[in-house]
Design a protein around this motif. Structure first.
Motif, PDB file in Angstrom:
ATOM      1  N   ARG A  73       0.838  -1.208   0.000  1.00  0.00           N
ATOM      2  CA  ARG A  73       0.000   0.000   0.000  1.00  0.00           C
ATOM      3  C   ARG A  73       0.874   1.259   0.000  1.00  0.00           C
ATOM      4  O   ARG A  73       0.612   2.215  -0.727  1.00  0.00           O
ATOM      5  CB  ARG A  73      -0.908  -0.017   1.231  1.00  0.00           C
ATOM      6  N   THR A  74       1.920   1.262   0.805  1.00  0.00           N
ATOM      7  CA  THR A  74       2.807   2.412   0.896  1.00  0.00           C
ATOM      8  C   THR A  74       3.538   2.642  -0.424  1.00  0.00           C
ATOM      9  O   THR A  74       3.646   3.788  -0.890  1.00  0.00           O
ATOM     10  CB  THR A  74       3.809   2.208   2.046  1.00  0.00           C
ATOM     11  N   LEU A  75       4.043   1.583  -1.009  1.00  0.00           N
ATOM     12  CA  LEU A  75       4.757   1.730  -2.285  1.00  0.00           C
ATOM     13  C   LEU A  75       3.838   2.251  -3.386  1.00  0.00           C
ATOM     14  O   LEU A  75       4.238   3.111  -4.182  1.00  0.00           O
ATOM     15  CB  LEU A  75       5.394   0.403  -2.697  1.00  0.00           C
ATOM     16  N   LEU A  76       2.611   1.749  -3.439  1.00  0.00           N
ATOM     17  CA  LEU A  76       1.661   2.239  -4.443  1.00  0.00           C
ATOM     18  C   LEU A  76       1.318   3.719  -4.191  1.00  0.00           C
ATOM     19  O   LEU A  76       1.235   4.503  -5.143  1.00  0.00           O
ATOM     20  CB  LEU A  76       0.389   1.394  -4.433  1.00  0.00           C
ATOM     21  N   ALA A  77       1.141   4.075  -2.937  1.00  0.00           N
ATOM     22  CA  ALA A  77       0.850   5.476  -2.617  1.00  0.00           C
ATOM     23  C   ALA A  77       2.008   6.374  -3.027  1.00  0.00           C
ATOM     24  O   ALA A  77       1.794   7.455  -3.592  1.00  0.00           O
ATOM     25  CB  ALA A  77       0.568   5.622  -1.121  1.00  0.00           C
ATOM     26  N   HIS A  78       3.239   5.927  -2.782  1.00  0.00           N
ATOM     27  CA  HIS A  78       4.390   6.751  -3.145  1.00  0.00           C
ATOM     28  C   HIS A  78       4.641   6.760  -4.646  1.00  0.00           C
ATOM     29  O   HIS A  78       5.149   7.758  -5.180  1.00  0.00           O
ATOM     30  CB  HIS A  78       5.633   6.313  -2.375  1.00  0.00           C
ATOM     31  N   LEU A  79       4.249   5.720  -5.331  1.00  0.00           N
ATOM     32  CA  LEU A  79       4.326   5.741  -6.798  1.00  0.00           C
ATOM     33  C   LEU A  79       3.364   6.790  -7.350  1.00  0.00           C
ATOM     34  O   LEU A  79       3.728   7.591  -8.222  1.00  0.00           O
ATOM     35  CB  LEU A  79       4.000   4.356  -7.368  1.00  0.00           C
ATOM     36  N   PHE A  80       2.154   6.816  -6.791  1.00  0.00           N
ATOM     37  CA  PHE A  80       1.190   7.856  -7.167  1.00  0.00           C
ATOM     38  C   PHE A  80       1.716   9.231  -6.768  1.00  0.00           C
ATOM     39  O   PHE A  80       1.621  10.196  -7.536  1.00  0.00           O
ATOM     40  CB  PHE A  80      -0.164   7.588  -6.493  1.00  0.00           C
ATOM     41  N   GLY A  81       2.267   9.342  -5.565  1.00  0.00           N
ATOM     42  CA  GLY A  81       2.803  10.616  -5.086  1.00  0.00           C
ATOM     43  C   GLY A  81       3.929  11.122  -5.967  1.00  0.00           C
ATOM     44  O   GLY A  81       4.014  12.322  -6.259  1.00  0.00           O
ATOM     45  N   ALA A  82       4.790  10.213  -6.409  1.00  0.00           N
ATOM     46  CA  ALA A  82       5.892  10.603  -7.289  1.00  0.00           C
ATOM     47  C   ALA A  82       5.366  11.062  -8.642  1.00  0.00           C
ATOM     48  O   ALA A  82       5.855  12.050  -9.210  1.00  0.00           O
ATOM     49  CB  ALA A  82       6.866   9.438  -7.464  1.00  0.00           C
ATOM     50  N   ALA A  83       4.366  10.363  -9.169  1.00  0.00           N
ATOM     51  CA  ALA A  83       3.780  10.762 -10.456  1.00  0.00           C
ATOM     52  C   ALA A  83       3.145  12.150 -10.345  1.00  0.00           C
ATOM     53  O   ALA A  83       3.286  12.983 -11.256  1.00  0.00           O
ATOM     54  CB  ALA A  83       2.748   9.729 -10.902  1.00  0.00           C
ATOM     55  N   MET A  84       2.480  12.407  -9.220  1.00  0.00           N
ATOM     56  CA  MET A  84       1.890  13.738  -9.008  1.00  0.00           C
ATOM     57  C   MET A  84       2.975  14.800  -8.862  1.00  0.00           C
ATOM     58  O   MET A  84       2.840  15.905  -9.378  1.00  0.00           O
ATOM     59  CB  MET A  84       1.006  13.731  -7.752  1.00  0.00           C
ATOM     60  N   PHE A  85       4.058  14.451  -8.169  1.00  0.00           N
ATOM     61  CA  PHE A  85       5.178  15.385  -8.011  1.00  0.00           C
ATOM     62  C   PHE A  85       5.735  15.772  -9.371  1.00  0.00           C
ATOM     63  O   PHE A  85       5.970  16.950  -9.650  1.00  0.00           O
ATOM     64  CB  PHE A  85       6.268  14.747  -7.137  1.00  0.00           C
ATOM     65  N   VAL A  86       5.932  14.769 -10.227  1.00  0.00           N
ATOM     66  CA  VAL A  86       6.474  15.039 -11.561  1.00  0.00           C
ATOM     67  C   VAL A  86       5.529  15.955 -12.331  1.00  0.00           C
ATOM     68  O   VAL A  86       5.959  16.942 -12.942  1.00  0.00           O
ATOM     69  CB  VAL A  86       6.725  13.722 -12.336  1.00  0.00           C
ATOM     70  N   ALA A  87       4.238  15.645 -12.291  1.00  0.00           N
ATOM     71  CA  ALA A  87       3.262  16.454 -13.033  1.00  0.00           C
ATOM     72  C   ALA A  87       3.219  17.891 -12.492  1.00  0.00           C
ATOM     73  O   ALA A  87       3.234  18.852 -13.275  1.00  0.00           O
ATOM     74  CB  ALA A  87       1.884  15.812 -12.940  1.00  0.00           C
ATOM     75  N   LEU A  88       3.163  18.038 -11.179  1.00  0.00           N
ATOM     76  CA  LEU A  88       3.115  19.374 -10.591  1.00  0.00           C
ATOM     77  C   LEU A  88       4.395  20.156 -10.873  1.00  0.00           C
ATOM     78  O   LEU A  88       4.346  21.337 -11.249  1.00  0.00           O
ATOM     79  CB  LEU A  88       2.904  19.284  -9.076  1.00  0.00           C
ATOM     80  N   HIS A  89       5.520  19.510 -10.731  1.00  0.00           N
ATOM     81  CA  HIS A  89       6.792  20.193 -10.929  1.00  0.00           C
ATOM     82  C   HIS A  89       6.967  20.617 -12.385  1.00  0.00           C
ATOM     83  O   HIS A  89       7.325  21.773 -12.671  1.00  0.00           O
ATOM     84  CB  HIS A  89       7.948  19.302 -10.474  1.00  0.00           C
ATOM     85  N   LEU A  90       6.727  19.722 -13.304  1.00  0.00           N
ATOM     86  CA  LEU A  90       6.880  20.079 -14.720  1.00  0.00           C
ATOM     87  C   LEU A  90       5.851  21.118 -15.140  1.00  0.00           C
ATOM     88  O   LEU A  90       6.143  21.995 -15.958  1.00  0.00           O
ATOM     89  CB  LEU A  90       6.798  18.840 -15.603  1.00  0.00           C
ATOM     90  N   GLY A  91       4.653  21.041 -14.577  1.00  0.00           N
ATOM     91  CA  GLY A  91       3.646  22.059 -14.868  1.00  0.00           C
ATOM     92  C   GLY A  91       4.097  23.440 -14.393  1.00  0.00           C
ATOM     93  O   GLY A  91       3.943  24.434 -15.119  1.00  0.00           O
ATOM     94  N   LEU A  92       4.669  23.510 -13.213  1.00  0.00           N
ATOM     95  CA  LEU A  92       5.185  24.783 -12.695  1.00  0.00           C
ATOM     96  C   LEU A  92       6.329  25.313 -13.560  1.00  0.00           C
ATOM     97  O   LEU A  92       6.377  26.501 -13.875  1.00  0.00           O
ATOM     98  CB  LEU A  92       5.679  24.623 -11.258  1.00  0.00           C
ATOM     99  N   VAL A  93       7.248  24.439 -13.914  1.00  0.00           N
ATOM    100  CA  VAL A  93       8.398  24.863 -14.727  1.00  0.00           C
ATOM    101  C   VAL A  93       7.919  25.361 -16.089  1.00  0.00           C
ATOM    102  O   VAL A  93       8.360  26.422 -16.568  1.00  0.00           O
ATOM    103  CB  VAL A  93       9.418  23.715 -14.875  1.00  0.00           C
ATOM    104  N   ASN A  94       7.009  24.624 -16.716  1.00  0.00           N
ATOM    105  CA  ASN A  94       6.493  25.050 -18.025  1.00  0.00           C
ATOM    106  C   ASN A  94       5.710  26.357 -17.919  1.00  0.00           C
ATOM    107  O   ASN A  94       5.835  27.231 -18.787  1.00  0.00           O
ATOM    108  CB  ASN A  94       5.619  23.957 -18.643  1.00  0.00           C
ATOM    109  N   ALA A  95       4.932  26.515 -16.860  1.00  0.00           N
ATOM    110  CA  ALA A  95       4.188  27.761 -16.676  1.00  0.00           C
ATOM    111  C   ALA A  95       5.148  28.930 -16.475  1.00  0.00           C
ATOM    112  O   ALA A  95       4.942  30.011 -17.048  1.00  0.00           O
ATOM    113  CB  ALA A  95       3.242  27.634 -15.490  1.00  0.00           C
ATOM    114  N   PHE A  96       6.189  28.722 -15.687  1.00  0.00           N
ATOM    115  CA  PHE A  96       7.166  29.783 -15.472  1.00  0.00           C
ATOM    116  C   PHE A  96       7.866  30.153 -16.780  1.00  0.00           C
ATOM    117  O   PHE A  96       8.023  31.330 -17.095  1.00  0.00           O
ATOM    118  CB  PHE A  96       8.200  29.339 -14.428  1.00  0.00           C
ATOM    119  N   HIS A  97       8.271  29.155 -17.541  1.00  0.00           N
ATOM    120  CA  HIS A  97       8.936  29.429 -18.822  1.00  0.00           C
ATOM    121  C   HIS A  97       8.000  30.161 -19.784  1.00  0.00           C
ATOM    122  O   HIS A  97       8.432  31.056 -20.529  1.00  0.00           O
ATOM    123  CB  HIS A  97       9.441  28.133 -19.446  1.00  0.00           C
TER     124      HIS A  97
END
Length: 173
Positions: free
Chosen positions: A32-56
């Motif tokens: 359960r923890t690994l699946l939650a962190h896999l989802f969390g990592a995917a969300m982190f990537v999406a949020l981070h790249l979205g912020l970087v692209n918006a800033f650019h």
């Protein structure tokens, strides 16, 4: 290009901390923890790249906001690196939390040890007082048998003062 990248990590890192606190690694919950962190990592990537692209886009560092295929390409291209950043932040937060919990356990153990020592001292004092009293009474009986009435009177007076002082002492109720 680098400043928005790291600024985005700073802005999205509370998400990593939330996930680390919400899904700590515990036995019995590993899948359960690994699946939650896999989802969390995917969300982190999406949020981070979205912020970087918006800033650019806002700073006109790139030509137009990337469309779906370009966003997907960037997501797939950066997912490994971004997930490792997520994992590093989560591991650091979990290590800090484990250190805090260990300090709390050490403090609780010290409190228990102090309480145990106090209880042992009280037990020892309770055992010593009757022993002392019986020895004193025996000494008085010996003095009385010898016929030393003045010594018996002094000893009884001293014993009375000592017992009064013992019972009047704070914490000795």
């Amino acid at each position: 290009w680098v400043i928005p990248l790291w600024l985005g990590v700073v802005l999205v890192s509370p998400w990593c901390a939330f996930m680390a606190w919400r899904f700590p690694v515990r036995s019995g919950r590993l899948v359960r923890t690994l699946l939650a962190h896999l989802f969390g990592a995917a969300m982190f990537v999406a949020l981070h790249l979205g912020l970087v692209n918006a800033f650019h886009h806002l700073m006109a560092l790139s030509h137009g906001f990337p469309n779906g295929p370009r966003l997907l390409h960037a997501y797939v291209f950066y997912i490994g690196m971004e997930m490792s950043v997520y994992a590093a932040i989560v591991v650091v937060v979990m290590l800090l939390e484990a250190r805090r919990e260990a300090a709390e356990r050490t403090l609780a153990a010290a409190r228990l040890e102090r309480g145990l020592a106090a209880a042992r001292l009280e037990l020892l004092q309770a055992q010593i007082r009757p022993h002392f009293l019986f020895n004193t009474l025996n000494a008085l009986a010996v003095l009385a048998r010898r016929g030393d009435g003045a010594a018996v009177d002094r000893a009884i007076g001293d014993l009375g003062e000592l017992l009064r002082a013992t019972f009047d002492a704070p914490g000795q109720q």
